[in-house]
Design a protein around this motif. Structure first.
Motif, PDB file in Angstrom:
ATOM      1  N   PRO A  47      77.736  76.511  95.232  1.00 52.56           N
ATOM      2  CA  PRO A  47      77.715  77.536  96.142  1.00 52.56           C
ATOM      3  C   PRO A  47      77.022  78.552  95.765  1.00 52.56           C
ATOM      4  O   PRO A  47      76.704  79.033  97.521  1.00 52.56           O
ATOM      5  N   ALA A  48      76.870  78.995  95.448  1.00 55.02           N
ATOM      6  CA  ALA A  48      76.025  80.301  95.126  1.00 55.02           C
ATOM      7  C   ALA A  48      74.484  80.141  95.687  1.00 55.02           C
ATOM      8  O   ALA A  48      73.555  81.247  96.168  1.00 55.02           O
ATOM      9  N   PHE A  49      74.062  79.168  95.502  1.00 55.38           N
ATOM     10  CA  PHE A  49      72.513  78.839  95.846  1.00 55.38           C
ATOM     11  C   PHE A  49      72.442  78.613  97.191  1.00 55.38           C
ATOM     12  O   PHE A  49      71.498  79.089  98.294  1.00 55.38           O
ATOM     13  N   CYS A  50      73.307  77.934  97.793  1.00 54.82           N
ATOM     14  CA  CYS A  50      73.132  77.660  99.076  1.00 54.82           C
ATOM     15  C   CYS A  50      73.987  79.397 100.012  1.00 54.82           C
ATOM     16  O   CYS A  50      73.406  79.250 100.721  1.00 54.82           O
ATOM     17  N   TYR A  51      74.278  80.205  99.748  1.00 57.92           N
ATOM     18  CA  TYR A  51      74.625  81.578  99.865  1.00 57.92           C
ATOM     19  C   TYR A  51      73.566  82.256 100.069  1.00 57.92           C
ATOM     20  O   TYR A  51      73.566  82.676 100.773  1.00 57.92           O
ATOM     21  N   TRP A  52      73.252  82.093  98.581  1.00 57.92           N
ATOM     22  CA  TRP A  52      71.934  82.917  99.067  1.00 57.92           C
ATOM     23  C   TRP A  52      70.476  82.979  99.641  1.00 57.92           C
ATOM     24  O   TRP A  52      69.497  83.062  99.766  1.00 57.92           O
ATOM     25  N   GLY A  53      70.477  81.032  99.421  1.00 57.37           N
ATOM     26  CA  GLY A  53      69.837  80.777 100.937  1.00 57.37           C
ATOM     27  C   GLY A  53      70.150  81.450 102.004  1.00 57.37           C
ATOM     28  O   GLY A  53      69.383  81.289 102.618  1.00 57.37           O
ATOM     29  N   GLY A 313      61.303  77.418  79.543  1.00 52.84           N
ATOM     30  CA  GLY A 313      60.215  78.311  79.983  1.00 52.84           C
ATOM     31  C   GLY A 313      58.954  77.982  81.319  1.00 52.84           C
ATOM     32  O   GLY A 313      58.528  79.171  81.929  1.00 52.84           O
ATOM     33  N   ASP A 314      58.496  77.015  80.964  1.00 54.82           N
ATOM     34  CA  ASP A 314      57.323  76.723  82.129  1.00 54.82           C
ATOM     35  C   ASP A 314      57.588  76.568  83.223  1.00 54.82           C
ATOM     36  O   ASP A 314      57.501  76.998  84.284  1.00 54.82           O
ATOM     37  N   TYR A 315      58.917  75.902  83.512  1.00 51.50           N
ATOM     38  CA  TYR A 315      59.480  75.029  84.868  1.00 51.50           C
ATOM     39  C   TYR A 315      60.091  77.027  85.573  1.00 51.50           C
ATOM     40  O   TYR A 315      59.821  77.410  86.754  1.00 51.50           O
ATOM     41  N   MET A 316      60.287  77.923  84.927  1.00 46.44           N
ATOM     42  CA  MET A 316      61.032  79.404  84.881  1.00 46.44           C
ATOM     43  C   MET A 316      60.257  80.380  86.039  1.00 46.44           C
ATOM     44  O   MET A 316      60.114  80.462  86.709  1.00 46.44           O
ATOM     45  N   GLY A 317      58.809  80.205  84.898  1.00 47.82           N
ATOM     46  CA  GLY A 317      57.837  80.606  85.403  1.00 47.82           C
ATOM     47  C   GLY A 317      57.465  79.975  86.568  1.00 47.82           C
ATOM     48  O   GLY A 317      56.570  81.168  87.608  1.00 47.82           O
ATOM     49  N   GLU A 318      57.005  78.888  87.042  1.00 49.59           N
ATOM     50  CA  GLU A 318      56.567  78.410  87.555  1.00 49.59           C
ATOM     51  C   GLU A 318      57.912  78.532  89.378  1.00 49.59           C
ATOM     52  O   GLU A 318      57.316  79.160  90.531  1.00 49.59           O
ATOM     53  N   ALA A 319      58.536  78.430  88.978  1.00 53.93           N
ATOM     54  CA  ALA A 319      59.982  78.866  90.027  1.00 53.93           C
ATOM     55  C   ALA A 319      59.826  79.871  90.725  1.00 53.93           C
ATOM     56  O   ALA A 319      59.791  80.146  92.267  1.00 53.93           O
ATOM     57  N   LEU A 320      60.042  81.004  89.767  1.00 52.63           N
ATOM     58  CA  LEU A 320      59.634  82.337  89.893  1.00 52.63           C
ATOM     59  C   LEU A 320      58.266  83.240  90.828  1.00 52.63           C
ATOM     60  O   LEU A 320      58.537  83.890  91.946  1.00 52.63           O
ATOM     61  N   SER A 321      57.566  81.945  90.284  1.00 53.76           N
ATOM     62  CA  SER A 321      56.354  82.341  90.925  1.00 53.76           C
ATOM     63  C   SER A 321      56.381  82.114  92.525  1.00 53.76           C
ATOM     64  O   SER A 321      55.937  82.367  93.204  1.00 53.76           O
ATOM     65  N   ALA A 322      57.181  81.349  92.783  1.00 60.67           N
ATOM     66  CA  ALA A 322      57.307  80.838  94.319  1.00 60.67           C
ATOM     67  C   ALA A 322      57.819  81.258  94.914  1.00 60.67           C
ATOM     68  O   ALA A 322      58.246  81.991  95.835  1.00 60.67           O
ATOM     69  N   ALA A 335      68.668  88.366  93.714  1.00 63.03           N
ATOM     70  CA  ALA A 335      70.244  87.135  93.336  1.00 63.03           C
ATOM     71  C   ALA A 335      69.538  85.941  92.578  1.00 63.03           C
ATOM     72  O   ALA A 335      69.615  85.679  91.875  1.00 63.03           O
ATOM     73  N   LEU A 336      68.663  85.293  93.701  1.00 63.20           N
ATOM     74  CA  LEU A 336      67.811  84.081  93.040  1.00 63.20           C
ATOM     75  C   LEU A 336      67.425  83.739  91.548  1.00 63.20           C
ATOM     76  O   LEU A 336      67.115  83.124  90.697  1.00 63.20           O
ATOM     77  N   THR A 337      66.627  85.491  91.420  1.00 64.14           N
ATOM     78  CA  THR A 337      66.390  85.360  90.152  1.00 64.14           C
ATOM     79  C   THR A 337      66.804  85.154  89.191  1.00 64.14           C
ATOM     80  O   THR A 337      67.165  84.583  88.043  1.00 64.14           O
ATOM     81  N   GLU A 338      68.356  86.356  89.060  1.00 57.76           N
ATOM     82  CA  GLU A 338      69.226  86.127  88.390  1.00 57.76           C
ATOM     83  C   GLU A 338      69.868  84.897  88.167  1.00 57.76           C
ATOM     84  O   GLU A 338      70.429  84.627  86.957  1.00 57.76           O
ATOM     85  N   LEU A 339      70.393  83.684  89.323  1.00 58.23           N
ATOM     86  CA  LEU A 339      70.809  82.597  89.018  1.00 58.23           C
ATOM     87  C   LEU A 339      69.462  81.662  88.728  1.00 58.23           C
ATOM     88  O   LEU A 339      70.477  80.925  87.468  1.00 58.23           O
TER      89      LEU A 339
END
Length: 348
Positions: A47-53, A313-322, A335-339
């Motif tokens: 629900p959180a990812f849906c809400y923040w989308g 860690g690698d996947y997180m770095g790529e995700a936050l860059s996107a 919020a999406l960073t914290e999630l």
């Protein structure tokens, strides 16, 4: 999340109360009890990812979005019930799994027939009921019909991916392929996509965001990678997690023979003797603490645990860059960073 959780729980409570009243026919009371137990816990990540989308694409706080987002918890509960039956799990969040609840009820009542068969059958029906409710709660959320119509293909696709992922998981256990690539495919379909990518996409589309290039880039660049990291963390917790935190016995994934990405990395790096030990012990329902310790030692000695931590860690770095490159609102980006951090560094 502080605002979201009580809103999601309120929406769930009101919906389930309407569908299966606590004071209704006594025969249905165990269904209500089992549903309440499943819905009382959880991280509310979907629900959180849906809400923040939704908020990231300019949506405002309205009760209807909380209801639509909360319906994803019913979908998750349905998947958990069926997953526990297939894995023959005894516990879920520190409490008896649904099929064990029904099995125990049969035994205590001294009914006819097999208690195990009754328990599994009742749990399958409960899972189906929760799946039906998730679709109904979604459709009757009160969001504009045009928004729901635009997002319906995403919603349908997400549920199809989940069911196909469950099948792939069964297939993986049966054929013993267990390469990292095959385990990753299971993780994406069974968990990663429907935990992060598709809930995020649902929120964006519900808020009126068209299929712009940046939306797909965010959902795959951020959503898919957080989803993979989420499952990698789940793999690690299934072997090394603290039962007091996870609500499941130590090393339960090893007893169930889960062919995870962590196990695949272990087998790929292990010596022939160590790999033989892994294959001998993995999936033994009677695996004791000594056996769990042996497998944990092999996983650590091969470097598989460290490698999976590095991959997170690698996947997180790529995700936050996107995420940083996307045009979502500043509040949603934070919020999406914290999630993402919460989903991949959790203890449960």
């Amino acid at each position: 999340m502080d605002v979201l959780r009580p809103q999601v729980e309120r929406s769930l409570g009101e919906f389930v109360e309407r569908k299966l009243p606590a004071g209704g026919d006594a025969a249905f009371a165990p269904l209500r009890t089992a549903a309440d137990a499943l819905l009382s816990g959880g991280k509310r990540l979907r629900p959180a990812f849906c809400y923040w989308g939704w908020r990231g694409a300019g949506g405002t706080d309205v009760p209807e979005i909380f209801t639509a987002a909360a319906s994803l918890e019913l979908l998750q509960a349905s998947a958990l019930v069926h997953d526990d039956v297939m894995d023959k799990s005894d516990l879920r969040r520190g409490m008896p799994a649904a099929h064990r609840r029904f099995e125990s009820m049969h035994e205590q009542s001294r009914w006819q027939g097999s208690a195990q068969q009754f328990g599994e059958g009742a749990a399958i029906l409960l899972g189906n009921l929760l799946l039906i409710w998730s679709g109904e709660m979604w459709r009757t959320s009160g969001l504009p019909p045009a928004s729901l119509e635009a997002a319906q293909p995403v919603h349908d696709h997400m549920r199809t991916e989940l069911m196909c992922g469950q099948y792939l998981d069964l297939l993986e256990q049966a054929n013993g392929e267990n390469t990292f690539e095959s385990a990753l495919r299971v993780a994406l379909f069974k968990s990663g996509k429907y935990s992060v990518e598709q809930p995020l996409r649902l929120g964006l589309v519900l808020a009126g965001e068209k299929r712009a290039p940046w939306m797909d880039e965010l959902c795959t660049g951020y959503g898919t990678r957080v989803g993979i990291a989420f499952q990698l963390r789940d793999d690690i917790l299934g072997v090394f997690g603290d039962p007091a935190q996870t609500g499941k016995p130590a090393g339960d994934d090893l007893r169930e023979g889960k062919r995870t990405m962590l196990v695949a990395r272990t087998l790929a790096a292990a010596s022939p003797g160590a790999a033989q030990n892994v294959r001998r012990l993995l999936g033994d329902p009677g695996l004791d603490e000594s056996g769990v310790a042996t497998l944990r030692g092999i996983i650590e000695d091969t470097g598989a645990l460290r490698e999976c931590e590095d991959l997170i860690g690698d996947y997180m770095g790529e995700a936050l860059s996107a995420l940083d490159e996307s045009p979502v609102t500043a509040e949603a980006r934070s919020a999406l960073t914290e999630l993402a951090i919460a989903a991949t560094s959790r203890k449960t």
